[in-house]
Design a protein around this motif. Structure first.
Motif, short mmCIF file in Angstrom:
data_model
loop_
_atom_site.label_atom_id
_atom_site.label_comp_id
_atom_site.label_asym_id
_atom_site.label_seq_id
_atom_site.Cartn_x
_atom_site.Cartn_y
_atom_site.Cartn_z
N GLN A 94 0.83 -1.21 0.00
CA GLN A 94 0.00 0.00 0.00
C GLN A 94 0.87 1.26 0.00
N THR A 95 0.42 2.25 -0.78
CA THR A 95 1.07 3.56 -0.76
C THR A 95 0.08 4.58 -0.23
N CYS A 96 0.64 5.63 0.35
CA CYS A 96 -0.15 6.74 0.87
C CYS A 96 0.39 8.00 0.21
N GLU A 97 -0.16 9.15 0.56
CA GLU A 97 0.28 10.40 -0.06
C GLU A 97 0.60 11.43 1.01
N SER A 98 1.70 12.13 0.79
CA SER A 98 2.09 13.22 1.68
C SER A 98 2.74 14.30 0.83
N ASP A 99 2.31 15.53 1.01
CA ASP A 99 2.81 16.66 0.22
C ASP A 99 2.68 16.39 -1.27
N GLY A 100 1.59 15.74 -1.66
CA GLY A 100 1.33 15.47 -3.06
C GLY A 100 2.16 14.36 -3.67
N ARG A 101 2.95 13.67 -2.84
CA ARG A 101 3.79 12.59 -3.35
C ARG A 101 3.43 11.27 -2.68
N PRO A 102 3.48 10.19 -3.46
CA PRO A 102 3.22 8.88 -2.85
C PRO A 102 4.41 8.42 -2.01
N TRP A 103 4.10 7.67 -0.97
CA TRP A 103 5.16 7.04 -0.17
C TRP A 103 4.69 5.66 0.22
N ARG A 104 5.61 4.79 0.46
CA ARG A 104 5.32 3.39 0.74
C ARG A 104 4.98 3.20 2.22
N CYS A 105 3.76 3.55 2.57
CA CYS A 105 3.34 3.52 3.98
C CYS A 105 3.30 2.09 4.53
N GLY A 106 2.99 1.12 3.69
CA GLY A 106 2.97 -0.28 4.15
C GLY A 106 4.36 -0.74 4.55
N GLU A 107 5.35 -0.40 3.75
CA GLU A 107 6.73 -0.77 4.07
C GLU A 107 7.22 0.02 5.27
N ALA B 69 -1.90 11.06 17.22
CA ALA B 69 -1.16 11.01 15.96
C ALA B 69 -1.81 11.89 14.90
N ARG B 70 -3.13 11.87 14.87
CA ARG B 70 -3.85 12.68 13.89
C ARG B 70 -3.60 14.17 14.13
N THR B 71 -3.70 14.59 15.39
CA THR B 71 -3.47 15.99 15.74
C THR B 71 -2.04 16.42 15.40
N ALA B 72 -1.08 15.55 15.65
CA ALA B 72 0.33 15.86 15.38
C ALA B 72 0.69 15.64 13.91
N ARG B 73 -0.26 15.10 13.12
CA ARG B 73 -0.05 14.83 11.70
C ARG B 73 1.16 13.91 11.46
N ARG B 74 1.20 12.83 12.28
CA ARG B 74 2.29 11.86 12.15
C ARG B 74 1.88 10.73 11.20
N GLY B 75 2.86 10.24 10.49
CA GLY B 75 2.67 9.07 9.65
C GLY B 75 1.56 9.23 8.63
N LEU B 76 0.58 8.33 8.70
CA LEU B 76 -0.54 8.34 7.76
C LEU B 76 -1.28 9.67 7.77
N TRP B 77 -1.31 10.31 8.93
CA TRP B 77 -2.09 11.52 9.11
C TRP B 77 -1.39 12.76 8.55
N ALA B 78 -0.17 12.61 8.01
CA ALA B 78 0.56 13.74 7.41
C ALA B 78 0.02 14.06 6.02
N GLY B 79 -0.82 13.19 5.50
CA GLY B 79 -1.37 13.40 4.16
C GLY B 79 -2.68 12.65 4.03
N SER B 80 -2.81 11.93 2.94
CA SER B 80 -4.03 11.17 2.73
C SER B 80 -3.69 9.69 2.55
N PHE B 81 -4.65 8.85 2.92
CA PHE B 81 -4.45 7.41 2.79
C PHE B 81 -5.80 6.72 2.72
N GLN B 82 -5.79 5.55 2.13
CA GLN B 82 -6.97 4.72 2.09
C GLN B 82 -6.92 3.83 3.34
N PRO B 83 -7.99 3.79 4.13
CA PRO B 83 -7.96 2.92 5.30
C PRO B 83 -7.56 1.49 4.88
N PRO B 84 -6.72 0.84 5.67
CA PRO B 84 -6.25 -0.50 5.28
C PRO B 84 -7.37 -1.48 4.94
#
Length: 163
Positions: free
Chosen positions: A60-73, A137-152
């Motif tokens: 799975q990939t997620c998005e942060s700052d308009g760029r995809p990142w490998r959130c699963g890895e 984590a959501r308030t601090a915008r850490r990890g998944l919450w730094a951008g957008s993601f599809q719930p697992p």
């Protein structure tokens, strides 16, 4: 009246015996562990699913700052880092649909699932456990919450496993 009291006592004892039996069924797994993915670990060949959380799937990939990142890895790497802290202790009372123990696991006294949610690399899943860590984590915008993601869970539905 006396017979009623005896029957009531017998029912209470039966319920208590059933409760003791259920509690004694809990599995305890201890030892060194390796991360399989962001919410599954392997202890001596037994895959244990962390109870109460859901991490992105490996591909799975997620998005942060308009760029995809490998959130699963990234989730797997964070779990591997947590597991490097020493031997793991898990207590599992249930199994999931794949027959893996659903475990509440610690390393060095730290709740591993809570740590994953605090880092923003897993979400609280099925219940109220870890809701506070997720809000943090959501308030601090850490990890998944730094951008957008599809719930697992939604990702798994859109990308079913092949046999």
């Amino acid at each position: 009246m006396r017979l009623f009291d005896i029957l009531r006592a017998a029912v209470i004892l039966a319920v208590l015996a059933a409760a003791v039996e259920m509690l004694s069924r809990a599995e305890h797994l201890d030892g060194r562990a390796e991360a399989v993915d962001g919410d599954t670990l392997d202890i001596a060949g037994t895959h244990v699913r962390l109870a109460g959380i859901d991490a992105p799937e490996l591909r799975q990939t997620c998005e942060s700052d308009g760029r995809p990142w490998r959130c699963g890895e990234a989730a797997r790497a964070a779990l591997e880092e947590a597991l490097a802290g020493g031997p793991v202790s898990c207590r599992a009372e249930k199994r999931d649909k794949y027959r893996r123990p659903l475990g509440f696991c610690t390393v060095g006294g730290t709740d591993i699932a809570a740590l994953m949610v605090q880092k923003g690399l897993a979400v609280a899943y099925l219940g109220k456990a870890y809701q506070g860590e997720e809000a943090e984590a959501r308030t601090a915008r850490r990890g998944l919450w730094a951008g957008s993601f599809q719930p697992p869970a939604d990702y798994r539905t859109a990308h079913p496993r092949t046999p």
